[in-house]
Scaffold this motif. Structure first.
Motif, PDB file in Angstrom:
ATOM      1  N   ASN A 190     -17.592   8.314 -12.646  1.00  0.00           N
ATOM      2  CA  ASN A 190     -18.081   7.072 -12.044  1.00  0.00           C
ATOM      3  C   ASN A 190     -16.960   6.252 -11.400  1.00  0.00           C
ATOM      4  OD1 ASN A 190     -20.711   7.661 -12.698  1.00  0.00           O
ATOM      5  ND2 ASN A 190     -20.736   6.446 -14.565  1.00  0.00           N
ATOM      6  N   GLU A 191     -15.738   6.439 -11.880  1.00  0.00           N
ATOM      7  CA  GLU A 191     -14.593   5.733 -11.285  1.00  0.00           C
ATOM      8  C   GLU A 191     -14.046   6.450 -10.060  1.00  0.00           C
ATOM      9  OE1 GLU A 191     -11.787   5.450 -14.450  1.00  0.00           O
ATOM     10  OE2 GLU A 191     -13.018   4.065 -15.632  1.00  0.00           O
ATOM     11  N   THR A 192     -14.049   7.770 -10.078  1.00  0.00           N
ATOM     12  CA  THR A 192     -13.381   8.537  -9.017  1.00  0.00           C
ATOM     13  C   THR A 192     -14.329   9.300  -8.104  1.00  0.00           C
ATOM     14  OG1 THR A 192     -13.114  10.494 -10.412  1.00  0.00           O
ATOM     15  CG2 THR A 192     -11.357   8.848 -10.501  1.00  0.00           C
ATOM     16  N   GLY A 193     -15.610   9.396  -8.480  1.00  0.00           N
ATOM     17  CA  GLY A 193     -16.518  10.272  -7.755  1.00  0.00           C
ATOM     18  C   GLY A 193     -17.320   9.601  -6.663  1.00  0.00           C
ATOM     19  N   LEU A 236     -12.310  19.377  -3.630  1.00  0.00           N
ATOM     20  CA  LEU A 236     -12.486  18.957  -5.020  1.00  0.00           C
ATOM     21  C   LEU A 236     -13.322  17.683  -5.027  1.00  0.00           C
ATOM     22  CD1 LEU A 236     -11.834  19.495  -8.007  1.00  0.00           C
ATOM     23  CD2 LEU A 236      -9.831  18.021  -7.740  1.00  0.00           C
ATOM     24  N   LEU A 237     -14.485  17.739  -5.654  1.00  0.00           N
ATOM     25  CA  LEU A 237     -15.425  16.628  -5.641  1.00  0.00           C
ATOM     26  C   LEU A 237     -15.874  16.287  -7.063  1.00  0.00           C
ATOM     27  CD1 LEU A 237     -17.712  18.028  -2.792  1.00  0.00           C
ATOM     28  CD2 LEU A 237     -16.002  16.218  -2.524  1.00  0.00           C
ATOM     29  N   TYR A 238     -15.968  15.005  -7.362  1.00  0.00           N
ATOM     30  CA  TYR A 238     -16.577  14.530  -8.599  1.00  0.00           C
ATOM     31  C   TYR A 238     -17.885  13.838  -8.241  1.00  0.00           C
ATOM     32  CZ  TYR A 238     -12.174  15.317 -11.089  1.00  0.00           C
ATOM     33  OH  TYR A 238     -11.061  15.890 -11.646  1.00  0.00           O
ATOM     34  N   SER A 239     -18.888  14.006  -9.099  1.00  0.00           N
ATOM     35  CA  SER A 239     -20.199  13.437  -8.835  1.00  0.00           C
ATOM     36  C   SER A 239     -20.537  12.350  -9.853  1.00  0.00           C
ATOM     37  CB  SER A 239     -21.263  14.545  -8.901  1.00  0.00           C
ATOM     38  OG  SER A 239     -22.541  14.029  -8.634  1.00  0.00           O
ATOM     39  N   LYS A 240     -20.846  11.174  -9.351  1.00  0.00           N
ATOM     40  CA  LYS A 240     -21.195  10.063 -10.239  1.00  0.00           C
ATOM     41  C   LYS A 240     -22.485  10.361 -11.005  1.00  0.00           C
ATOM     42  CE  LYS A 240     -19.114   6.284  -7.578  1.00  0.00           C
ATOM     43  NZ  LYS A 240     -19.360   5.007  -6.872  1.00  0.00           N
ATOM     44  N   MET A 274     -22.154  14.223  -2.647  1.00  0.00           N
ATOM     45  CA  MET A 274     -21.428  15.381  -3.168  1.00  0.00           C
ATOM     46  C   MET A 274     -22.095  16.684  -2.746  1.00  0.00           C
ATOM     47  SD  MET A 274     -21.548  17.974  -5.642  1.00  0.00           S
ATOM     48  CE  MET A 274     -22.831  17.371  -6.752  1.00  0.00           C
ATOM     49  N   ILE A 275     -23.400  16.796  -2.977  1.00  0.00           N
ATOM     50  CA  ILE A 275     -24.073  18.053  -2.649  1.00  0.00           C
ATOM     51  C   ILE A 275     -24.147  18.239  -1.139  1.00  0.00           C
ATOM     52  CG2 ILE A 275     -26.470  17.210  -2.605  1.00  0.00           C
ATOM     53  CD1 ILE A 275     -25.163  20.527  -4.132  1.00  0.00           C
ATOM     54  N   GLY A 276     -24.195  17.137  -0.372  1.00  0.00           N
ATOM     55  CA  GLY A 276     -24.181  17.241   1.081  1.00  0.00           C
ATOM     56  C   GLY A 276     -22.890  17.842   1.604  1.00  0.00           C
ATOM     57  N   LYS A 277     -21.759  17.386   1.048  1.00  0.00           N
ATOM     58  CA  LYS A 277     -20.454  17.927   1.465  1.00  0.00           C
ATOM     59  C   LYS A 277     -20.326  19.397   1.077  1.00  0.00           C
ATOM     60  CE  LYS A 277     -17.930  13.509   1.148  1.00  0.00           C
ATOM     61  NZ  LYS A 277     -17.461  13.437   2.543  1.00  0.00           N
ATOM     62  N   LEU A 278     -20.809  19.732  -0.131  1.00  0.00           N
ATOM     63  CA  LEU A 278     -20.668  21.100  -0.613  1.00  0.00           C
ATOM     64  C   LEU A 278     -21.538  22.068   0.183  1.00  0.00           C
ATOM     65  CD1 LEU A 278     -19.012  22.502  -2.789  1.00  0.00           C
ATOM     66  CD2 LEU A 278     -20.929  22.207  -4.369  1.00  0.00           C
ATOM     67  N   ILE A 285     -23.991  18.051 -12.330  1.00  0.00           N
ATOM     68  CA  ILE A 285     -22.662  18.530 -11.959  1.00  0.00           C
ATOM     69  C   ILE A 285     -21.664  17.403 -12.171  1.00  0.00           C
ATOM     70  CG2 ILE A 285     -21.231  19.333 -10.035  1.00  0.00           C
ATOM     71  CD1 ILE A 285     -23.805  20.583  -8.861  1.00  0.00           C
ATOM     72  N   ALA A 286     -20.565  17.709 -12.841  1.00  0.00           N
ATOM     73  CA  ALA A 286     -19.480  16.735 -13.023  1.00  0.00           C
ATOM     74  C   ALA A 286     -18.422  16.906 -11.939  1.00  0.00           C
ATOM     75  CB  ALA A 286     -18.859  16.905 -14.403  1.00  0.00           C
ATOM     76  N   GLN A 287     -18.064  18.151 -11.670  1.00  0.00           N
ATOM     77  CA  GLN A 287     -16.972  18.448 -10.744  1.00  0.00           C
ATOM     78  C   GLN A 287     -17.300  19.727  -9.986  1.00  0.00           C
ATOM     79  OE1 GLN A 287     -13.371  20.240 -12.362  1.00  0.00           O
ATOM     80  NE2 GLN A 287     -12.130  18.617 -11.460  1.00  0.00           N
ATOM     81  N   ALA A 288     -17.013  19.737  -8.702  1.00  0.00           N
ATOM     82  CA  ALA A 288     -17.195  20.925  -7.869  1.00  0.00           C
ATOM     83  C   ALA A 288     -15.914  21.181  -7.101  1.00  0.00           C
ATOM     84  CB  ALA A 288     -18.365  20.738  -6.905  1.00  0.00           C
ATOM     85  N   ALA A 289     -15.532  22.447  -7.038  1.00  0.00           N
ATOM     86  CA  ALA A 289     -14.334  22.817  -6.285  1.00  0.00           C
ATOM     87  C   ALA A 289     -14.624  24.056  -5.456  1.00  0.00           C
ATOM     88  CB  ALA A 289     -13.159  23.084  -7.223  1.00  0.00           C
ATOM     89  N   ALA A 290     -13.971  24.158  -4.315  1.00  0.00           N
ATOM     90  CA  ALA A 290     -14.161  25.322  -3.451  1.00  0.00           C
ATOM     91  C   ALA A 290     -12.890  25.583  -2.656  1.00  0.00           C
ATOM     92  CB  ALA A 290     -15.341  25.096  -2.509  1.00  0.00           C
TER      93      ALA A 290
END
Length: 465
Positions: free
Chosen positions: A69-72, A42-46, A78-82, A22-27
């Motif tokens: 890798n810079e912003t995620g 809105l989440l980015y995954s390293k 990431m998957i924990g928050k989602l 996953i690169a980006q997840a939004a909900a």
């Protein structure tokens, strides 16, 4: 309990939901009237250095490894928050083609990070929904209030989200950004709910396996309507089908009543026989045959009477004998051996689930020390615990462990465990081919140059260093 809908979308680094990341997840959460009731997520995954993205996927999304890798945050966080959002009591997690792709990505990511991959789909009265087949059914059965004029490459109605939003005057500027696509999906749902409220409510009420099975009279072999991309044609995606028998508690074999009766019926080849498997637990769209009105009959090219007559003909002649057909069912072979991609190879035992829950609560360094002491029912979880820590918290590894992790990453970059996955060689070849193509515009060439730079970085830091 108050129910809410969590609309979500993923942008990924490839199209294999069990391997690609996953690169980006939004909900975005709405109430049942589709009013937004919470702030967007809105989440980015390293990316960890044991994996290379598919260049063509990066060109579609515009997301590069450098960006995440810079912003995620790391994949585990990431998957924990989602999943925390997905498991809030009464949540109906919903997307556009989410059952077929996004949900499989979520399951695989949960599995890699030591979660029960299925728990979030039923715990706390949670459930899941997918509106893509509802959209197809709207076009076929009750299209009033929406426009379905755009065609795909095959000449059939296009159900691409970007095409639907454009022809229905919905803003989707920045498409293939997960949050933009979430908002577009909600807008499509609002159109259906406003113009065809009964159809909307029917689909929502029949999203889970038990309610789906309540509509399908398998023992009585009563024909019904089913909407699926399997039936895609210039006339639509909905067919009258005849339920034949169960081959598992959620798997129902059916016959497409618009097809010729096969002289040698076998399972597993719809194109030749018209027989297919309907999975009740994958949010299929099913409806009584009586849903078909005269306008839909003209649009789809069949009538209720024709379907009922064909069903009686088939049943009177006992064309499909369950015992004979089950003998023709091809055996499923799972060729994948690597623990990362054996989500369906063996299922999580109750005791192993408890053990993994304990490990997830520990600090990263403690996870590695705790894991070897645990007698897992399935030994693959020892490997998954090690990879989970190394991917997400490499800074906690000892010098010896870092050396082991680096060697392991190098082996994955040179020879990935899944067919058609990106090795460093084919990754670079793909980048160069796309870079030299006359069809690649300037912005996409910038993305490709970033990808080449990332490949060079991994070679220098993982393989050569």
């Amino acid at each position: 309990m108050t129910k809410t809908i969590l609309w979500y979308d993923l942008e990924t680094f490839g199209l294999n939901p069990h391997y690609d990341r996953i690169a980006q997840a939004a909900a975005l959460r709405t109430d049942m009237d589709l009013n937004v009731i919470d702030k967007p997520i809105l989440l980015y995954s390293k990316l960890s250095p044991d994996y290379l993205p598919v260049p063509s996927s990066c060109m579609v999304t515009g997301i590069t490894p450098q960006k995440v890798n810079e912003t995620g945050i790391n994949e585990a966080d990431m998957i924990g928050k989602l999943v925390e959002e997905m498991m809030k009591p009464g949540t109906i997690t919903t997307g556009y083609n989410s059952i077929g792709f996004d949900d499989e990505c979520i399951r695989s990511t949960l599995y890699r990070n030591l979660y029960d991959p299925f728990e979030r789909e039923y715990t706390n009265l949670c459930s899941r929904f997918d509106i893509i087949n509802l959209v197809r059914a709207t076009r076929d059965l009750r299209p009033q209030g929406m426009v379905f004029e755009k065609k795909n490459e095959a000449g059939f109605t296009s159900f691409r989200l970007t095409d639907l939003t454009e022809e229905n005057n919905i803003d989707q500027t920045g498409a293939h950004d997960a949050l933009v696509d979430v908002r577009a999906t909600i807008s499509i749902a609002r159109l259906i709910k406003k113009n065809q409220p009964k159809l909307w409510q029917w689909a929502l009420d029949h999203r889970d396996k038990d309610s789906v099975k309540s509509v399908i009279d398998v023992m009585g072999h009563k024909p019904l309507l089913h909407t699926s991309t399997l039936f895609a044609s210039e006339k639509g995606n909905t067919r009258p089908v005849l339920p034949l028998f169960y081959s598992g508690k959620n798997e129902i074999w059916c016959f497409d009543l618009t097809r010729d009766i096969p002289s040698n019926p076998v399972l597993g080849n719809y194109d030749e026989t018209g027989i297919f498997r309907l999975s009740a637990n994958k949010c299929p769209f099913v409806a009584p045959l009586s849903t078909l009105d005269s306008e839909a009959e003209k649009r789809l090219g069949f009538t209720r009477e024709e379907a009922q007559r064909k069903a009686r003909y088939v049943l009177d002649r006992n064309v499909f004998i369950k015992e004979d057909l089950l003998e023709t069912l091809p055996e499923y072979e799972n060729s994948e051996k690597d623990p990362d991609v054996t989500l369906y190879g063996s299922f999580l035992s109750r005791d192993d689930k408890k053990r993994l829950q304990e490990i997830r609560k520990l600090p990263p360094r403690s996870k590695l020390g705790h894991s070897p002491q645990i007698p897992f029912d399935d030994e693959k979880y020892h490997k998954l615990v090690w990879r989970h820590v190394a991917r997400n918290w490499p800074e906690t590894l000892t010098d010896e462990e870092r050396k082991k992790w680096k060697n392991w990453c190098a082996s994955r970059l040179l020879s990935p465990p899944v067919q058609n996955a990106q090795s460093l060689e084919n990754y670079r070849n793909s980048c160069r081919t796309l870079l030299e193509s006359m069809e690649t515009d300037g912005e996409k060439k910038k993305i490709l140059l970033s990808l080449i730079e990332y490949g060079d970085y991994l070679e220098d830091t993982v393989i050569k260093d």
